[in-house]
Design a protein around this motif. Structure first.
Motif, PDB file in Angstrom:
ATOM      1  N   LEU A  82       4.768   7.470 -11.286  1.00 33.51           N
ATOM      2  CA  LEU A  82       3.854   6.347 -11.060  1.00 33.51           C
ATOM      3  C   LEU A  82       4.228   4.738 -10.714  1.00 33.51           C
ATOM      4  O   LEU A  82       4.355   3.445 -10.372  1.00 33.51           O
ATOM      5  CB  LEU A  82       3.059   7.101 -11.024  1.00 33.51           C
ATOM      6  CG  LEU A  82       1.666   6.071 -10.152  1.00 33.51           C
ATOM      7  CD1 LEU A  82       2.320   6.559  -8.115  1.00 33.51           C
ATOM      8  CD2 LEU A  82      -0.174   6.004 -10.536  1.00 33.51           C
ATOM      9  N   SER A  86       6.681   2.283  -8.604  1.00 29.45           N
ATOM     10  CA  SER A  86       5.699   1.127  -8.713  1.00 29.45           C
ATOM     11  C   SER A  86       6.806  -0.064  -8.458  1.00 29.45           C
ATOM     12  O   SER A  86       6.202  -1.209  -8.000  1.00 29.45           O
ATOM     13  CB  SER A  86       3.969   0.642  -9.006  1.00 29.45           C
ATOM     14  OG  SER A  86       3.355   1.893  -9.078  1.00 29.45           O
ATOM     15  N   SER A  99       4.418   4.661  -3.247  1.00 30.93           N
ATOM     16  CA  SER A  99       5.397   5.768  -4.322  1.00 30.93           C
ATOM     17  C   SER A  99       4.361   6.363  -4.283  1.00 30.93           C
ATOM     18  O   SER A  99       4.466   7.471  -5.661  1.00 30.93           O
ATOM     19  CB  SER A  99       4.809   4.124  -5.603  1.00 30.93           C
ATOM     20  OG  SER A  99       5.838   2.700  -5.696  1.00 30.93           O
ATOM     21  N   VAL A 100       3.011   6.570  -4.329  1.00 35.77           N
ATOM     22  CA  VAL A 100       1.869   7.528  -4.372  1.00 35.77           C
ATOM     23  C   VAL A 100       2.779   8.683  -3.552  1.00 35.77           C
ATOM     24  O   VAL A 100       1.938   9.765  -4.544  1.00 35.77           O
ATOM     25  CB  VAL A 100       0.576   7.403  -3.725  1.00 35.77           C
ATOM     26  CG1 VAL A 100      -0.263   8.853  -4.108  1.00 35.77           C
ATOM     27  CG2 VAL A 100       0.409   6.095  -5.173  1.00 35.77           C
ATOM     28  N   GLY A 104       4.109  12.397  -5.184  1.00 34.14           N
ATOM     29  CA  GLY A 104       3.359  13.686  -5.332  1.00 34.14           C
ATOM     30  C   GLY A 104       4.831  14.894  -4.766  1.00 34.14           C
ATOM     31  O   GLY A 104       4.102  16.303  -5.450  1.00 34.14           O
ATOM     32  N   MET A 121      -3.345  13.118 -10.116  1.00 33.70           N
ATOM     33  CA  MET A 121      -2.703  11.613  -9.104  1.00 33.70           C
ATOM     34  C   MET A 121      -4.374  10.880  -8.823  1.00 33.70           C
ATOM     35  O   MET A 121      -4.131   9.457  -8.451  1.00 33.70           O
ATOM     36  CB  MET A 121      -2.403  12.179  -7.725  1.00 33.70           C
ATOM     37  CG  MET A 121      -0.814  12.720  -7.861  1.00 33.70           C
ATOM     38  SD  MET A 121       0.732  11.992  -8.487  1.00 33.70           S
ATOM     39  CE  MET A 121       0.462  10.391  -7.618  1.00 33.70           C
ATOM     40  N   SER A 125      -3.343   6.701  -9.919  1.00 31.57           N
ATOM     41  CA  SER A 125      -3.068   6.127  -9.250  1.00 31.57           C
ATOM     42  C   SER A 125      -4.020   5.765  -8.537  1.00 31.57           C
ATOM     43  O   SER A 125      -4.517   4.918  -7.948  1.00 31.57           O
ATOM     44  CB  SER A 125      -2.063   7.152  -8.182  1.00 31.57           C
ATOM     45  OG  SER A 125      -2.650   7.764  -7.594  1.00 31.57           O
ATOM     46  N   MET A 129      -4.587   1.288  -7.207  1.00 34.72           N
ATOM     47  CA  MET A 129      -4.697   1.135  -5.604  1.00 34.72           C
ATOM     48  C   MET A 129      -5.966   0.204  -5.162  1.00 34.72           C
ATOM     49  O   MET A 129      -5.830  -0.199  -4.532  1.00 34.72           O
ATOM     50  CB  MET A 129      -4.811   2.551  -4.658  1.00 34.72           C
ATOM     51  CG  MET A 129      -2.804   3.157  -5.443  1.00 34.72           C
ATOM     52  SD  MET A 129      -2.793   4.269  -4.088  1.00 34.72           S
ATOM     53  CE  MET A 129      -2.802   4.107  -2.742  1.00 34.72           C
ATOM     54  N   ILE A 143      -3.410   9.591  -1.308  1.00 34.09           N
ATOM     55  CA  ILE A 143      -3.689  11.067  -3.044  1.00 34.09           C
ATOM     56  C   ILE A 143      -3.946  12.323  -2.082  1.00 34.09           C
ATOM     57  O   ILE A 143      -3.320  12.479  -2.902  1.00 34.09           O
ATOM     58  CB  ILE A 143      -4.921   9.931  -3.780  1.00 34.09           C
ATOM     59  CG1 ILE A 143      -4.542   8.953  -4.361  1.00 34.09           C
ATOM     60  CG2 ILE A 143      -4.748  11.504  -4.517  1.00 34.09           C
ATOM     61  CD1 ILE A 143      -5.495   7.687  -4.936  1.00 34.09           C
ATOM     62  N   SER A 146      -0.945  13.545  -0.869  1.00 35.88           N
ATOM     63  CA  SER A 146       0.516  14.092  -1.287  1.00 35.88           C
ATOM     64  C   SER A 146       0.379  14.892  -2.416  1.00 35.88           C
ATOM     65  O   SER A 146       0.918  15.685  -2.947  1.00 35.88           O
ATOM     66  CB  SER A 146       0.751  12.549  -1.388  1.00 35.88           C
ATOM     67  OG  SER A 146      -0.260  11.765  -2.517  1.00 35.88           O
TER      68      SER A 146
END
Length: 428
Positions: A82, A86, A99-100, A104, A121, A125, A129, A143, A146
């Protein structure tokens, strides 16, 4: 007698909903019905059925894929992936959400365990976020969506179990799942990027400046992205090329996960012990349910349940697509209340002979069931993925945020399922 088979099916379903252990409910209640209502000689068929399960080499892939997933989860790879992604997408509006989604998808292909992916995740994340300025609904929706990709992206434990129950090649299921799963990931990314264009206020702006391509970034890319991707390609490629069976490829994946964890500096005795314990726990659960389902399947068929359902469908004059719609609704609703393993071993064996009677392509059916199970995992109010995420979310993230945020991704799922229904040649 056939009516008793239907009562047995309904009784098991209700007891599972009530909270009784699935494996013992399936096997135990089926044995009680067999003793009470069938000739005792029927039970002599059971040992052969059990040994058939134990000798099924394809099912050896289950503990190996579970081991691979848990080992990669404990390696801390997700956090590094991640962070690196990012850096690559940080200059794009909504880049962290993109990116997530990509991380994922990579985790789903690496682990195939939905609960672990969503929780991981969510932990690594969601706080960044929210801190960056994402609305809670958008952050949680990205999230959760994914994190459930592990249901359909191969190598998926769901597809291995579906292949076993449907009696089709797991390798062909994996191959058929590639196109819809990549379409799904692409649609998620496209939605986020389009949202950034149509409604810029919904997503925080990207970071200023250009990416600095130096030696450190390249090393991080290789360690956190290239090596996991290489492992996924080795596992899937060996199956699709016909060089290895799913079981052999799973063994390659498990060995590769150990090497990657070692490379991350996280392989020690405590980690290895924990991974083995969790793998044993999950594997034992899956196979106990499978043995219970084998008993249920035998008793249900000996009572004439499958032939009764065939006659019922014939009398109702349902077409193939009408019956498919009915089954998909039942599976979707069942996914609110019971886990995918129970659905695969309780519902799918009952309806499979009916689909065979229609001449349905079982590979196509397996992909549809996988996408459907993934969709039910995301659907309010009972989607498992939403509960997993809420359990690790900060207090300011409310359940209403999760429900609102997941709606666009559910729409994408339904559109994809419709495409697979009406254009099966795309995946077959």
């Amino acid at each position: 007698m056939a009516i008793l088979a239907i009562i047995l099916f309904i009784s098991i379903f209700l007891l599972v909903l009530y909270g009784y252990p699935v494996a013992f409910t399936l096997g135990g209640l089926s044995l009680v019905y067999a003793i009470c209502f069938l000739d005792a000689s029927v039970l002599t068929l059971l040992p052969n059925r059990v040994m058939g399960v134990m000798e099924n080499s394809v099912l050896l892939a289950v503990p190996l894929f579970i081991f691979m997933g848990i080992m990669l989860e404990k390696s801390g790879l997700a956090e590094r992936m991640l962070r690196t992604m990012s850096e690559l997408f940080g200059r794009v509006r909504g880049g962290m959400a993109v990116s997530v989604i990509i991380v994922g998808a990579l985790l789903a292909a690496s682990t195939g365990i939905v609960g672990a992916t969503v929780v991981t995740m969510g932990l690594i994340s969601l706080p960044p976020m929210l801190k960056k300025g994402y609305a809670p609904g958008i952050a949680t929706g990205v999230i959760a969506a994914s994190g459930t990709l592990g249901q359909i992206i191969p190598p998926s434990v769901v597809l291995v179990l579906l292949g076993s129950v449907l009696g089709v090649s797991v390798g062909k299921l994996f191959a058929a799942a590639l196109v819809p799963s990549m379409m799904l990931v692409g649609a998620y990314v496209a939605y986020v990027l389009l949202l950034g264009i149509v409604k810029p206020s919904a997503l925080p702006p990207g970071e200023a400046g250009a990416i600095i391509w130096d030696r450190n970034l390249l090393v991080r890319l290789i360690k956190s992205l290239f090596l996991p991707l290489l492992l996924i390609i080795a596992v899937l490629g060996s199956i699709l090329a016909g060089w290895a069976s799913p079981t052999e490829a799973a063994a390659i994946g498990a060995a590769g996960a150990i090497v990657l964890t070692l490379g991350q500096g996280k392989l020690d005795w405590a980690t290895t012990k924990l991974v083995c314990q969790e793998t044993t726990h999950l594997t034992a659960m899956v196979f106990m349910i499978l043995l219970g389902a084998t008993t249920f399947s035998l008793v249900f068929r000996e009572m004439g349940g499958d032939s009764f359902l065939v006659q019922l469908i014939e009398r109702s004059d349902l077409g193939e697509y009408q019956f498919l719609f009915l089954v998909m609704v039942v599976v979707f609703v069942a996914g609110f209340f019971i886990d995918f393993i129970e659905i695969v071993f309780i519902i799918v064996p009952v309806v499979t002979p009916l689909f065979v009677g229609y001449g349905t392509d079982l590979i196509w059916l397996g992909i549809l069931l996988g996408i459907n199970l993934q969709t039910s995992f995301l659907s309010p109010p009972f989607g498992f993925a939403l509960f997993y995420l809420k359990g690790v979310a900060p207090p300011e993230v409310k359940t209403a945020h999760l429900y609102r945020g997941i709606v666009p991704f559910l729409i994408i799922q339904v559109i994809l399922m419709t495409i697979v229904v009406f254009f099966p040649e795309w995946i077959l």
